[in-house]
Write a protein that holds these residues in place. Structure first.
Motif, PDB file in Angstrom:
ATOM      1  N   GLU A  19      48.539  72.463 149.951  1.00 47.07           N
ATOM      2  CA  GLU A  19      49.774  72.546 149.089  1.00 47.07           C
ATOM      3  C   GLU A  19      49.456  73.609 148.040  1.00 47.07           C
ATOM      4  N   PRO A  20      50.110  74.200 147.121  1.00 45.84           N
ATOM      5  CA  PRO A  20      49.566  74.890 146.222  1.00 45.84           C
ATOM      6  C   PRO A  20      48.550  74.728 145.054  1.00 45.84           C
ATOM      7  N   LEU A  25      42.457  73.285 142.478  1.00 48.38           N
ATOM      8  CA  LEU A  25      41.546  71.964 142.699  1.00 48.38           C
ATOM      9  C   LEU A  25      40.379  72.675 143.280  1.00 48.38           C
ATOM     10  N   ALA A  26      40.482  73.604 144.118  1.00 54.62           N
ATOM     11  CA  ALA A  26      39.431  74.222 144.700  1.00 54.62           C
ATOM     12  C   ALA A  26      38.302  74.796 143.951  1.00 54.62           C
ATOM     13  N   ARG A  27      39.096  75.620 143.110  1.00 56.45           N
ATOM     14  CA  ARG A  27      38.434  76.752 142.099  1.00 56.45           C
ATOM     15  C   ARG A  27      37.749  75.959 141.096  1.00 56.45           C
ATOM     16  N   GLU A  28      38.460  74.757 140.593  1.00 57.14           N
ATOM     17  CA  GLU A  28      37.709  73.931 139.434  1.00 57.14           C
ATOM     18  C   GLU A  28      36.525  73.116 140.234  1.00 57.14           C
ATOM     19  N   THR A  29      36.750  72.705 141.234  1.00 59.40           N
ATOM     20  CA  THR A  29      35.551  72.157 141.865  1.00 59.40           C
ATOM     21  C   THR A  29      34.312  72.973 142.092  1.00 59.40           C
ATOM     22  N   ALA A  30      34.650  74.204 142.446  1.00 61.44           N
ATOM     23  CA  ALA A  30      33.646  75.231 142.618  1.00 61.44           C
ATOM     24  C   ALA A  30      33.103  75.494 141.364  1.00 61.44           C
ATOM     25  N   GLU A  31      33.446  75.608 140.318  1.00 62.38           N
ATOM     26  CA  GLU A  31      32.977  75.826 138.906  1.00 62.38           C
ATOM     27  C   GLU A  31      31.899  74.514 138.323  1.00 62.38           C
ATOM     28  N   GLU A  55      41.952  83.030 147.519  1.00 63.89           N
ATOM     29  CA  GLU A  55      42.323  83.921 148.494  1.00 63.89           C
ATOM     30  C   GLU A  55      42.280  83.147 149.559  1.00 63.89           C
ATOM     31  N   LEU A  56      41.132  82.500 150.102  1.00 66.34           N
ATOM     32  CA  LEU A  56      41.230  81.816 151.460  1.00 66.34           C
ATOM     33  C   LEU A  56      42.007  80.458 151.258  1.00 66.34           C
ATOM     34  N   VAL A  57      41.836  79.777 150.271  1.00 66.93           N
ATOM     35  CA  VAL A  57      42.668  78.551 149.969  1.00 66.93           C
ATOM     36  C   VAL A  57      44.359  79.060 150.088  1.00 66.93           C
ATOM     37  N   THR A  58      44.790  80.117 149.329  1.00 68.76           N
ATOM     38  CA  THR A  58      46.118  80.494 149.358  1.00 68.76           C
ATOM     39  C   THR A  58      46.575  80.994 150.828  1.00 68.76           C
ATOM     40  N   ASN A  59      45.521  81.550 151.284  1.00 64.97           N
ATOM     41  CA  ASN A  59      45.901  81.851 152.804  1.00 64.97           C
ATOM     42  C   ASN A  59      46.262  80.533 153.657  1.00 64.97           C
ATOM     43  N   SER A  60      45.536  79.759 153.676  1.00 61.25           N
ATOM     44  CA  SER A  60      45.657  78.423 154.357  1.00 61.25           C
ATOM     45  C   SER A  60      47.099  77.895 153.877  1.00 61.25           C
ATOM     46  N   VAL A  61      47.241  77.832 152.482  1.00 62.75           N
ATOM     47  CA  VAL A  61      48.678  77.109 152.001  1.00 62.75           C
ATOM     48  C   VAL A  61      49.785  77.955 152.523  1.00 62.75           C
ATOM     49  N   ARG A  62      49.858  79.078 152.737  1.00 58.97           N
ATOM     50  CA  ARG A  62      50.740  79.894 152.981  1.00 58.97           C
ATOM     51  C   ARG A  62      51.110  79.914 154.446  1.00 58.97           C
TER      52      ARG A  62
END
Length: 138
Positions: A19-20, A25-31, A55-62
């Protein structure tokens, strides 16, 4: 584990609802992971890597949420290399040659940034869906 993860000493795997909110969450976890691994978050490659991951997570969500209610985000690093992957259960494997020519939407952005930074992008599919990997030099 995958060959990319096996080759890098620092690893983290996160499963998220597709979900969006997964993008943030993916970005914060990466940081957090990069900071824990001693990687300077102010390096120019880190901003680009976080954009690629978003972008990769957004593509999966979309494109995959109906088929894949969860995604797995994989993070890996060494002293000289950083890798991210997003895995979903959607069977479609986007052709990277379309993305490289500018017809791949968000994946085109991923391909261009990775190319500019001397990195790679790969799609790995199996009976459980696909993973899109990006590996970048640090």
């Amino acid at each position: 584990m995958t060959p990319v993860l096996d080759a890098l000493p620092y690893r983290h795997v996160l499963t998220l609802p597709n979900e969006p909110s997964a993008v943030r969450l993916a970005r914060e976890t990466a940081e957090q992971a990069l900071a824990e691994w001693g990687i300077d978050l102010h390096r120019p490659v880190v901003d680009a890597a976080l954009l690629i991951l978003s972008e990769l997570v957004t593509n999966s969500v979309r494109h995959a949420a109906e088929v894949s209610p969860q995604i797995m985000v994989m993070y890996a690093a060494s002293g000289g290399r950083l890798a991210f992957a997003v895995h979903d259960r959607h069977p479609h494997q986007p052709p990277l040659h379309h993305a490289a020519t500018g017809t791949g939407g968000g994946l085109g952005t991923v391909m261009e940034l990775a190319r500019q930074l001397g990195g790679t992008v790969a799609v790995h599919g199996d009976a459980h869906g696909k993973s899109i990997w990006t590996t970048l030099p640090l």
